[in-house]
Design a protein around this motif. Structure first.
Motif, PDB file in Angstrom:
ATOM      1  N   ILE B 157      97.153  79.752  26.434  1.00 28.87           N
ATOM      2  CA  ILE B 157      98.073  79.799  25.300  1.00 28.87           C
ATOM      3  C   ILE B 157      97.982  78.509  24.499  1.00 28.87           C
ATOM      4  N   MET B 160      94.754  78.373  22.505  1.00 29.76           N
ATOM      5  CA  MET B 160      94.804  79.303  21.382  1.00 29.76           C
ATOM      6  C   MET B 160      95.679  78.740  20.265  1.00 29.76           C
ATOM      7  N   SER B 161      96.766  78.105  20.658  1.00 30.26           N
ATOM      8  CA  SER B 161      97.687  77.540  19.677  1.00 30.26           C
ATOM      9  C   SER B 161      97.021  76.397  18.908  1.00 30.26           C
ATOM     10  N   LEU B 178      97.433  85.605  20.333  1.00 31.43           N
ATOM     11  CA  LEU B 178      98.382  84.865  21.160  1.00 31.43           C
ATOM     12  C   LEU B 178      99.524  85.778  21.603  1.00 31.43           C
TER      13      LEU B 178
END
Lengths: 469, 440
Positions: B157, B160-161, B178
């Protein structure tokens, strides 16, 4: 300039509505003669209601022996139905209070009808403990008042009494909340009405003129009531769960009951809201106000609460084994494999397995699938209460008193009668008040109307979200 | 200022506290009983507490993203930073799980040798019945396996952020991806966290059980995490970062702090009331020990974690002012640390004392353990008797506080270090504009 809205948010009002059109669409149905669908539904509802009243009268005349309750199964369909209806009554206040605090705009499309449903569902629920007394005229004894009974008081230690307070408080606050929301809408209806109708709605709207001061007070009252109603949503089903969990009956005495009952109540409440609103939206043509986006949001709540309930079921099941307490282990073994295995199976299938379909966006947004699922969940949640009550009571500590219970026609009749009551009230409600909260929908038009946001937005709103700063 | 700079001074202060923590742990080991119960309970307590904060940060992050929350976008990097601490938790849990194999500690009664063997002295019929869940393999698998999965999600996560920051597009492809990941994480987290809490915490009182326990402990983590979030936000604002976070955001964070404190109380009350009301000995013993032998913590727990936030955070203004927010956050962070103290210490102490006595009576040459066990157990030792409670168990002592500060410093060091790796305010998040203009 209104606040920026993310591009990911879908519009909640379709059809490029103006304020006037919203009034027309939502108030209109109360001004026209009912269509034939409404009339047929109303006749059906009243028929069911009459039959229910007959069965209640029969119960009172013949006595509680007209039910199939027996030595160990002192609670049957009556309390199952009671818990089921109370549970359904949770969605309204959740939508109006908790979602208001969470600033969920989609609540405006469904809150009015959900609150109405709450009130009617609590009415249906309240019937059962009263009839279950058998001698209905002694109902006065549930109220603790300084009296001529001498030292005879209600049992303040009993969760059954706490229920009396919890449910009557909940009913009162729900009615207040609902009515508060109706005041500006009644004024809108009044402004369009003539003659006696105008007078009636004028009285109902307390002389609302829409002054800034009125709105200001209305807003703060709504927030206050939301603050009061939020703990109430939790308290009602918590106390209903105490009816079971304070006992030492295996399968009932488990500490997870309060939050798990509340989650289950919201679960079933949303299912019932969907059942009703999918029909109402079709018959009253409210597709622009109760959009697929609304339905999807509600399905997400269903998926969430369904999984909470699922975690709770498995927790119970696991801990019953983990406790190494023979009776607890048997209680759950019996639920799954005993004489009432079919109701446990129904509960698991309808409540835990079937909602998993809503992981798929396509099904969340399908009106047809949603409708079927809402019925499934209503059934599943009824089974849950039946499992908890009948399965447990049929197999108590003493095998010599094990028994089997099935309802008599009277019990079935009373249950059908509550459907009659529920739908009669709901159908009357659709005739006298706007089914969607007019003022509240108008309040979100600028941020959620499809002419302002979404792919078809005509007004050049800023490209929210991409704004680099 | 969006790029956090971890100054040398901040680093040395935090490192100083970490050293203090290590010193306290070493000192605890030195003054401890032969089983080093105080040391091991402190390690477990802080590991569970801070790993839980990291876990719940990811859980809340996922839940809010799934719910289209939006407003919290300007503080989401805080949650991301916190969540990665699970990596440290993984290592620490590995040590504790390893301890059950190599008999480093006697935290868990069920981990005793021969507990499921009817011919053994240690045989316990109830624990034998539970042994297909309460055993070393499951504990290791649960602790390491679950944490590994959670950590995997945390890193996935997070990356990806950050990728969204660097290469975000107008169709929000990163966000959509996400959203899928966090949606998968949510049910996995919901189911596994319950099992983890049963193993880590509830199984300390190995005979006892409560279906509510997992949710109760999770709520406690949640409040601790929100407190730490508020403190971190205010710290960063004090340093000139996070200018975009306004009173409106703090107000909403404060509302959460208030709301979940009430929710925690609700769970506390439901669990306590139902057990008290039904009055079944196997269940009431848990609260009886805590109420009778730990009255200050038992009632203090309710005062700090319910009465004070209820009265103080009720007002609108207290949720917007730094002073009251910081005060409440510090209090609640500590309060829920005490809550876990109360969950862990009494049961672990009981297990250790019984084991010491047992060892003393069963094996003659373990004289030291014998003496020590009896010394601790007081004059009237033996099963079921009230034991005198040694230091570090009845109340958090200085060593416990020092250990807590050390852990807290390591948590903050780790998180602040993460903040240096990406902009504190995320870019290209679809809700960024909403969050920047947030108005409660």
């Amino acid at each position: 300039m209104s606040a920026p809205v993310s591009k990911l948010r879908e519009p909640l009002i379709m059809g490029s509505k103006t304020y006037h059109q919203i009034t027309e669409d939502l108030v209109g149905p109360t001004e026209k003669a009912p269509n034939s669908a409404w009339i047929i539904a109303f006749i059906l509802a009243v028929t069911f209601l009459s039959f229910g009243l007959f069965c209640i009268a029969w119960t009172i005349y013949v006595g509680i022996g007209s039910w199939d309750l027996n030595r160990t199964i002192g609670w049957g369909w009556d309390i199952t139905n009671f818990v089921w209806w109370v549970g359904i009554g949770h969605a309204g206040t959740l939508i109006s209070a908790i979602l208001l605090l969470f600033r969920q705009k989609w609540r405006t499309g469904v809150n009015r009808a959900a609150e109405a449903m709450t009130i009617f569902a609590v009415m249906c629920a309240g019937l059962f403990p009263l009839i279950h007394m058998g001698r209905l005229w002694l109902a006065i004894f549930i109220f603790p008042y300084p009296n001529t009974r001498g030292p005879l008081w209600v049992n303040f230690n009993s969760p059954l009494l706490w229920d009396v307070f919890a449910i009557s408080t909940y009913f009162t606050v729900s009615v207040l909340f609902w009515y508060t929301g109706l005041v500006p809408d009644f004024a809108t209806v009044r402004d369009r009405a003539k003659g006696i109708r105008k007078n009636i709605y004028n009285a109902l709207s307390f002389g609302w003129t829409g002054k800034a001061k009125h709105w200001q007070r209305w807003e703060s009252l709504s927030l206050l009531l939301a603050g009061i109603a939020t703990p109430l949503v939790l308290s009602v089903h918590t106390i209903v769960s105490f009816d079971f969990a304070t006992s030492i009956i295996p399968g009932w005495h488990t500490t997870i009951f309060p939050p798990y009952f509340v989650a289950g109540a919201i679960f079933s409440g949303f299912a019932m809201v969907l059942t009703l609103m999918l029909i109402a939206r079709k018959i009253l043509g409210l597709e622009d106000y109760i959009t697929v986006n609304h339905i999807e949001s509600m399905n997400k709540v269903i998926l969430l609460t369904g999984n909470i309930v699922g975690v709770a079921y498995l927790t119970e099941l696991f801990i019953s084994w983990y406790s190494q307490y023979t009776y607890e282990q048997f209680a759950f073994f019996n639920r799954a494999t005993g004489v009432y295995w079919w109701s446990y199976f129904g509960m698991m299938t309808c409540n835990v397995l079937s909602p998993q379909i809503f992981w798929v966006k396509k099904y969340r947004r399908s009106v047809f699938v949603t409708f079927i699922m809402s019925i499934f969940i209503n059934i599943g949640m009824w089974f849950e209460r039946f499992v908890i009550i009948a399965t447990t009571l049929a197999r108590d500590y003493l095998p010599s008193s094990w028994s089997y219970y099935k309802p008599t026609w009277v019990e079935i009749g009373i249950y059908l009668g509550t459907f009659g009551l529920f739908f009669t009230c709901f159908l009357l409600f659709t005739r006298v008040a706007p089914v969607v909260a007019v003022a509240e929908v108008k309040s979100i038009l600028k941020t959620s109307g499809d002419q302002y946001i979404g792919p078809d937005a005509k007004h050049g709103h800023e490209k929210a979200g991409t704004a680099a700063h | 200022m969006h790029q956090f700079i971890f100054t040398g001074r901040q680093k040395s202060v935090l490192l100083g506290f970490m050293v203090l923590g290590l010193l306290c742990m070493g000192l605890t080991w030195a003054v401890d009983d032969p089983f080093h119960t105080r040391f091991w309970t402190n390690l477990l307590h802080n590991t569970v507490f801070f790993t839980g904060i990291a876990f719940i940060a990811l859980f809340v992050y996922s839940a809010w993203m799934t719910a289209y929350a939006g407003w919290h976008t300007v503080v989401k990097r805080i949650f991301e930073g916190f969540s990665l601490y699970m990596v440290v938790g993984l290592v620490l849990m590995l040590i504790i799980a390893g301890g059950t194999w190599f008999h480093y500690h006697h935290l868990y009664h069920w981990a005793a040798e021969g507990i499921a063997d009817p011919t053994s002295d240690h045989y316990d019929r109830i624990l034998a019945g539970k042994s297909s869940f309460l055993n070393k393999s499951w504990y290791t698998f649960g602790s390491v396996g679950f944490l590994a999965v959670w950590t995997f999600f945390a890193f996935r996560i997070r990356s990806m952020s950050i990728a969204e920051d660097n290469a975000g597009t107008a169709d929000y492809a990163h966000h959509q991806k996400l959203k899928r990941i966090v949606a998968i994480f949510l049910p996995i987290a919901a189911f596994t966290s319950a099992a983890a809490i049963w193993q880590w915490v509830m199984s300390i009182d190995a005979h006892w059980y409560s279906t509510m326990f997992a949710w109760y402990a999770t709520a406690s983590w949640f409040i601790a995490m929100m407190s730490l979030t508020i403190l971190t936000v205010i710290f960063l604002k004090g340093k000139g970062y996070l200018e975009e976070v306004t009173g409106e955001h703090l107000h909403d964070l404060g509302k959460w702090l208030f709301a979940i404190s009430i929710f925690w109380t609700y769970l506390w009350f439901s669990q306590f009331m139902l057990i008290w009301y039904a009055n079944v000995g196997e269940e009431t013993v848990y609260f009886q020990i805590r109420r009778d032998d730990y009255p200050v913590l038992f009632y203090g727990n309710l005062i700090i974690n319910f009465v004070l936030p209820f009265l103080i955070l009720m007002r609108n203004s207290t949720k917007r002012k730094y002073g009251t927010l910081v005060f409440m956050s510090v209090l609640l962070l500590f309060g829920h640390w005490v809550d876990f103290f109360l969950m862990i210490k009494p049961g672990a102490l009981h297990t250790a004392l019984e084991a010491m006595e047992h060892m003393g009576t069963a094996v003659g040459d373990a004289a030291a353990a014998h003496d020590h066990g009896h010394a601790l157990a007081g004059d009237h030792g033996g099963h079921g008797a009230h034991h005198a409670i040694p230091p570090g168990f009845k109340m958090p002592g200085l060593l416990e506080i020092g250990t807590f500060l050390g852990f807290l410093a390591s948590f903050l060091y780790f998180s602040l270090n993460q903040f240096t790796k990406a902009s504190l305010i995320s870019k290209n998040d679809p809700y960024l504009a909403e969050s920047l203009h947030h108005h409660t």
